[in-house]
Motif scaffolding. Structure first.
Motif, PDB file in Angstrom:
ATOM      1  N   SER A 278      -2.256   6.037   1.669  1.00  0.00           N
ATOM      2  CA  SER A 278      -2.199   7.230   2.509  1.00  0.00           C
ATOM      3  C   SER A 278      -3.539   7.939   2.536  1.00  0.00           C
ATOM      4  O   SER A 278      -4.432   7.636   1.755  1.00  0.00           O
ATOM      5  N   GLY A 279      -3.645   8.948   3.411  1.00  0.00           N
ATOM      6  CA  GLY A 279      -4.859   9.740   3.523  1.00  0.00           C
ATOM      7  C   GLY A 279      -5.211  10.463   2.244  1.00  0.00           C
ATOM      8  O   GLY A 279      -6.378  10.542   1.863  1.00  0.00           O
TER       9      GLY A 279
ATOM     10  N   GLU B  37      -9.290   8.558  -4.070  1.00  0.00           N
ATOM     11  CA  GLU B  37     -10.039   7.370  -4.484  1.00  0.00           C
ATOM     12  C   GLU B  37     -11.525   7.537  -4.173  1.00  0.00           C
ATOM     13  O   GLU B  37     -12.383   7.178  -4.979  1.00  0.00           O
ATOM     14  N   LEU B  38     -11.842   8.103  -3.014  1.00  0.00           N
ATOM     15  CA  LEU B  38     -13.249   8.347  -2.665  1.00  0.00           C
ATOM     16  C   LEU B  38     -13.879   9.372  -3.605  1.00  0.00           C
ATOM     17  O   LEU B  38     -15.036   9.204  -4.016  1.00  0.00           O
TER      18      LEU B  38
ATOM     19  N   LEU C 225     -13.888   0.081   2.947  1.00  0.00           N
ATOM     20  CA  LEU C 225     -13.532  -0.798   1.829  1.00  0.00           C
ATOM     21  C   LEU C 225     -12.354  -0.241   1.041  1.00  0.00           C
ATOM     22  O   LEU C 225     -11.426  -0.968   0.686  1.00  0.00           O
ATOM     23  N   VAL C 226     -12.391   1.049   0.773  1.00  0.00           N
ATOM     24  CA  VAL C 226     -11.351   1.677  -0.037  1.00  0.00           C
ATOM     25  C   VAL C 226     -10.047   1.809   0.739  1.00  0.00           C
ATOM     26  O   VAL C 226      -8.964   1.644   0.179  1.00  0.00           O
ATOM     27  N   SER C 227     -10.140   2.082   2.038  1.00  0.00           N
ATOM     28  CA  SER C 227      -8.915   2.272   2.820  1.00  0.00           C
ATOM     29  C   SER C 227      -8.052   1.014   2.841  1.00  0.00           C
ATOM     30  O   SER C 227      -6.843   1.105   3.026  1.00  0.00           O
TER      31      SER C 227
ATOM     32  N   PRO D 145       0.798  -1.227   0.000  1.00  0.00           N
ATOM     33  CA  PRO D 145       0.000   0.000   0.000  1.00  0.00           C
ATOM     34  C   PRO D 145       0.832   1.278   0.000  1.00  0.00           C
ATOM     35  O   PRO D 145       0.394   2.296  -0.500  1.00  0.00           O
ATOM     36  N   SER D 146       2.037   1.224   0.507  1.00  0.00           N
ATOM     37  CA  SER D 146       2.861   2.433   0.549  1.00  0.00           C
ATOM     38  C   SER D 146       3.375   2.817  -0.842  1.00  0.00           C
ATOM     39  O   SER D 146       3.846   3.927  -1.037  1.00  0.00           O
ATOM     40  N   ARG D 147       3.262   1.890  -1.796  1.00  0.00           N
ATOM     41  CA  ARG D 147       3.745   2.172  -3.149  1.00  0.00           C
ATOM     42  C   ARG D 147       2.640   2.663  -4.077  1.00  0.00           C
ATOM     43  O   ARG D 147       2.899   2.961  -5.225  1.00  0.00           O
TER      44      ARG D 147
END
Length: 170
Positions: free
Chosen positions: A157-158, A164-165, A150-152, A16-18
């Motif tokens: 990151s925030g 994305e939202l 779901l998306v998180s 996720p960090s990438r």
């Protein structure tokens, strides 16, 4: 099979960090389609023969109505996130003995055509118009929280979550 193994290897190394998980899926899909098309056009060892897609996967990917694989994936991704959120909202309402809340939400936001007025929904369910407003306020908040959760799980990151939202609700 090799393309599928490569794509699965990439997915297993998702970090996720990438970046966004959906972006990784798009990259995997792009490589898969490119590689499949290259093999289909290849002249060696039966390159002129028609490939029979496993479970119709290649056929489905090539029949996109003029959309790119990335656009198709975006549409499927959005549809899946939103339909999962609706299902989880319904489950939550039922678990909390608030099935009517979901019915009001469904009638207002998931009905075909123009949404009915609060007065029409109130009449249909034997409620006051103010009750409809309260139900909708609460269920919209729950629905947004479900989508965010779901998306998180798919972003790093925030800022990525916010983007994305925004993309999901456009």
């Amino acid at each position: 099979q090799h393309e599928i193994d490569v794509a699965l290897g990439q997915l297993l190394q998702a970090d996720p960090s990438r970046g966004r998980f959906r972006a990784l899926l798009k990259t995997c899909l792009r490589h898969f389609v490119f590689s499949s098309e290259r093999k289909r056009l290849s002249q060696k060892r039966g390159g002129r023969l028609a490939i029979r897609p496993l479970d119709g996967l290649i056929g489905e990917l090539s029949d996109r109505g003029g959309r790119s694989p990335e656009e198709e994936l975006d549409e499927v991704w959005r549809r899946e996130i939103l339909s999962t959120a609706v299902r989880l909202l319904e489950e939550r309402c039922r678990a909390e003995n608030r099935s009517r809340y979901f019915e009001v939400f469904r009638d207002r936001f998931l009905a075909e055509g123009d949404p009915p007025s609060h007065a029409d929904i109130a009449e249909r369910h034997g409620l006051r118009t103010s009750d409809i407003s309260n139900c909708l306020t609460r269920t919209k908040r729950w629905y947004r929280a479900i989508i965010e959760e779901l998306v998180s799980d798919t972003v790093g990151s925030g800022e990525s979550l916010r983007e994305e939202l925004e993309w999901l609700t456009c």
